[in-house]
Motif scaffolding. Structure first.
Motif, PDB file in Angstrom:
ATOM      1  N   LEU A   5       0.859  -1.167   0.000  1.00 34.33           N
ATOM      2  CA  LEU A   5       0.000   0.000   0.000  1.00 34.33           C
ATOM      3  C   LEU A   5       0.899   1.222   0.000  1.00 34.33           C
ATOM      4  CD1 LEU A   5      -2.903   1.271   0.487  1.00 34.33           C
ATOM      5  CD2 LEU A   5      -2.203   1.370   2.876  1.00 34.33           C
ATOM      6  N   LEU A   6       0.683   2.130  -0.946  1.00 36.28           N
ATOM      7  CA  LEU A   6       1.389   3.402  -0.980  1.00 36.28           C
ATOM      8  C   LEU A   6       0.366   4.469  -0.592  1.00 36.28           C
ATOM      9  CD1 LEU A   6       3.248   2.994  -4.400  1.00 36.28           C
ATOM     10  CD2 LEU A   6       3.906   2.136  -2.149  1.00 36.28           C
ATOM     11  N   ALA A   7       0.484   4.987   0.605  1.00 34.32           N
ATOM     12  CA  ALA A   7      -0.510   5.911   1.148  1.00 34.32           C
ATOM     13  C   ALA A   7      -0.032   7.354   0.996  1.00 34.32           C
ATOM     14  CB  ALA A   7      -0.767   5.602   2.617  1.00 34.32           C
ATOM     15  N   VAL A   8      -0.925   8.185   0.478  1.00 38.85           N
ATOM     16  CA  VAL A   8      -0.645   9.602   0.266  1.00 38.85           C
ATOM     17  C   VAL A   8      -1.539  10.398   1.201  1.00 38.85           C
ATOM     18  CG1 VAL A   8      -0.663  11.492  -1.414  1.00 38.85           C
ATOM     19  CG2 VAL A   8      -0.131   9.156  -2.165  1.00 38.85           C
ATOM     20  N   ASP A   9      -0.930  11.269   1.987  1.00 36.91           N
ATOM     21  CA  ASP A   9      -1.732  12.144   2.839  1.00 36.91           C
ATOM     22  C   ASP A   9      -1.552  13.585   2.369  1.00 36.91           C
ATOM     23  OD1 ASP A   9       0.739  12.975   3.903  1.00 36.91           O
ATOM     24  OD2 ASP A   9       0.548  11.686   5.654  1.00 36.91           O
ATOM     25  N   PHE A  10      -1.945  14.533   3.178  1.00 31.88           N
ATOM     26  CA  PHE A  10      -1.892  15.935   2.780  1.00 31.88           C
ATOM     27  C   PHE A  10      -0.685  16.668   3.353  1.00 31.88           C
ATOM     28  CE2 PHE A  10      -6.332  15.075   1.822  1.00 31.88           C
ATOM     29  CZ  PHE A  10      -6.496  15.742   0.622  1.00 31.88           C
ATOM     30  N   GLN A  11       0.356  15.931   3.742  1.00 30.35           N
ATOM     31  CA  GLN A  11       1.578  16.618   4.153  1.00 30.35           C
ATOM     32  C   GLN A  11       2.132  17.312   2.925  1.00 30.35           C
ATOM     33  OE1 GLN A  11       4.225  14.567   6.982  1.00 30.35           O
ATOM     34  NE2 GLN A  11       2.826  12.839   6.717  1.00 30.35           N
ATOM     35  N   PRO A  12       2.574  18.553   3.059  1.00 35.34           N
ATOM     36  CA  PRO A  12       2.879  19.357   1.884  1.00 35.34           C
ATOM     37  C   PRO A  12       4.173  19.037   1.161  1.00 35.34           C
ATOM     38  CG  PRO A  12       3.349  20.598   3.852  1.00 35.34           C
ATOM     39  CD  PRO A  12       2.708  19.313   4.284  1.00 35.34           C
ATOM     40  N   GLY A  13       5.115  18.377   1.762  1.00 35.30           N
ATOM     41  CA  GLY A  13       6.398  18.190   1.096  1.00 35.30           C
ATOM     42  C   GLY A  13       7.179  19.491   1.078  1.00 35.30           C
ATOM     43  N   ALA A  14       7.887  19.744  -0.010  1.00 34.44           N
ATOM     44  CA  ALA A  14       8.796  20.891  -0.088  1.00 34.44           C
ATOM     45  C   ALA A  14       8.087  22.241  -0.109  1.00 34.44           C
ATOM     46  CB  ALA A  14       9.685  20.758  -1.324  1.00 34.44           C
ATOM     47  N   ASP A  15       6.876  22.300  -0.623  1.00 34.04           N
ATOM     48  CA  ASP A  15       6.147  23.566  -0.765  1.00 34.04           C
ATOM     49  C   ASP A  15       4.859  23.487   0.046  1.00 34.04           C
ATOM     50  OD1 ASP A  15       4.802  25.873  -1.516  1.00 34.04           O
ATOM     51  OD2 ASP A  15       4.911  25.465  -3.663  1.00 34.04           O
ATOM     52  N   PRO A  16       4.744  24.288   1.093  1.00 35.62           N
ATOM     53  CA  PRO A  16       3.552  24.210   1.939  1.00 35.62           C
ATOM     54  C   PRO A  16       2.322  24.937   1.385  1.00 35.62           C
ATOM     55  CG  PRO A  16       5.039  25.862   2.797  1.00 35.62           C
ATOM     56  CD  PRO A  16       5.745  25.215   1.628  1.00 35.62           C
ATOM     57  N   THR A  17       2.420  25.477   0.169  1.00 35.30           N
ATOM     58  CA  THR A  17       1.307  26.229  -0.394  1.00 35.30           C
ATOM     59  C   THR A  17       0.124  25.302  -0.673  1.00 35.30           C
ATOM     60  OG1 THR A  17       2.873  27.713  -1.465  1.00 35.30           O
ATOM     61  CG2 THR A  17       0.606  27.786  -2.261  1.00 35.30           C
ATOM     62  N   PRO A  18      -1.046  25.573  -0.108  1.00 32.71           N
ATOM     63  CA  PRO A  18      -2.218  24.721  -0.361  1.00 32.71           C
ATOM     64  C   PRO A  18      -2.560  24.686  -1.850  1.00 32.71           C
ATOM     65  CG  PRO A  18      -2.642  26.277   1.422  1.00 32.71           C
ATOM     66  CD  PRO A  18      -1.346  26.678   0.793  1.00 32.71           C
ATOM     67  N   MET A  19      -3.056  23.539  -2.295  1.00 33.81           N
ATOM     68  CA  MET A  19      -3.354  23.353  -3.709  1.00 33.81           C
ATOM     69  C   MET A  19      -4.396  24.348  -4.222  1.00 33.81           C
ATOM     70  SD  MET A  19      -4.316  19.876  -5.797  1.00 33.81           S
ATOM     71  CE  MET A  19      -2.733  19.098  -5.573  1.00 33.81           C
ATOM     72  N   ASP A  20      -5.283  24.842  -3.342  1.00 32.89           N
ATOM     73  CA  ASP A  20      -6.281  25.807  -3.820  1.00 32.89           C
ATOM     74  C   ASP A  20      -5.657  27.160  -4.178  1.00 32.89           C
ATOM     75  OD1 ASP A  20      -5.796  26.766  -1.245  1.00 32.89           O
ATOM     76  OD2 ASP A  20      -7.888  26.703  -0.616  1.00 32.89           O
ATOM     77  N   ARG A  21      -4.347  27.306  -3.931  1.00 34.17           N
ATOM     78  CA  ARG A  21      -3.628  28.528  -4.324  1.00 34.17           C
ATOM     79  C   ARG A  21      -2.707  28.284  -5.517  1.00 34.17           C
ATOM     80  NH1 ARG A  21      -1.093  30.668   0.871  1.00 34.17           N
ATOM     81  NH2 ARG A  21      -0.105  32.073  -0.593  1.00 34.17           N
ATOM     82  N   TRP A  22      -2.736  27.076  -6.084  1.00 38.26           N
ATOM     83  CA  TRP A  22      -1.983  26.776  -7.293  1.00 38.26           C
ATOM     84  C   TRP A  22      -2.760  27.283  -8.498  1.00 38.26           C
ATOM     85  CZ3 TRP A  22      -0.153  20.971  -7.120  1.00 38.26           C
ATOM     86  CH2 TRP A  22       0.570  20.737  -5.935  1.00 38.26           C
ATOM     87  N   THR A  23      -2.060  27.466  -9.613  1.00 41.11           N
ATOM     88  CA  THR A  23      -2.751  27.829 -10.851  1.00 41.11           C
ATOM     89  C   THR A  23      -3.469  26.590 -11.395  1.00 41.11           C
ATOM     90  OG1 THR A  23      -0.924  27.240 -12.331  1.00 41.11           O
ATOM     91  CG2 THR A  23      -0.914  29.487 -11.401  1.00 41.11           C
ATOM     92  N   PRO A  24      -4.485  26.794 -12.220  1.00 44.23           N
ATOM     93  CA  PRO A  24      -5.140  25.642 -12.844  1.00 44.23           C
ATOM     94  C   PRO A  24      -4.153  24.767 -13.627  1.00 44.23           C
ATOM     95  CG  PRO A  24      -6.535  27.566 -13.075  1.00 44.23           C
ATOM     96  CD  PRO A  24      -5.218  28.048 -12.517  1.00 44.23           C
TER      97      PRO A  24
END
Length: 146
Positions: A5-24
């Motif tokens: 099982l490869l589990a992905v959570d919402f830890q940001p990794g290198a960039d803590p910017t939330p995805m709702d602030r990314w460009t489309p």
């Protein structure tokens, strides 16, 4: 062959910017990377399955002490960074290959196409679980490292 099982959570990794602030375009590149990776793993016969999960805001916790003693609540839930976002199940020849695939998942692009470096939890799926008290004690000893 073992499954992992490869589990992905919402830890940001290198960039803590939330995805709702990314460009489309950044979000599209992120999702397209996952799509290509899953297609490649499926073509190799390594991808057993995987899913994106709904957020804990619509999840429920069920606790039961037998018939008529069940409660269903909307929490409590872990912090946002600990929410399970999704997972993949891979069937590969070795732990080393599972770790290679996890590295590919971790490198999913974020803002500006920079790999996120998200932590990916890799756990072997137990094919035969504990069947009695002694096996459970042994499994628990292994699980906690003692």
């Amino acid at each position: 062959m073992p499954r992992y099982l490869l589990a992905v959570d919402f830890q940001p990794g290198a960039d803590p910017t939330p995805m709702d602030r990314w460009t489309p375009a950044e979000v599209d590149a992120h999702l397209a990377y996952y799509g290509r990776l899953n297609d490649e793993l499926a073509a190799r016969g390594e991808l057993v399955g995987g899913e994106v999960l709904a957020g804990p805001d619509v999840a429920r916790v069920v606790r039961s002490q037998g018939p008529g003693a069940t409660t269903v609540t909307e929490g409590p839930f872990a912090e946002y960074s600990e929410w399970l976002a999704g997972f993949q199940v891979v069937e590969v020849a070795s732990l080393e290959r599972a770790l290679e695939i996890a590295a590919l998942v971790s490198a999913v692009p974020g803002r500006g196409g920079v790999p996120l470096g998200q932590p990916i939890q890799v756990r072997e799926i137990v094919t035969v679980g504990p069947a009695d008290a002694e096996q459970m004690r042994e499994w628990l000893r292994d699980a906690d490292g003692t």
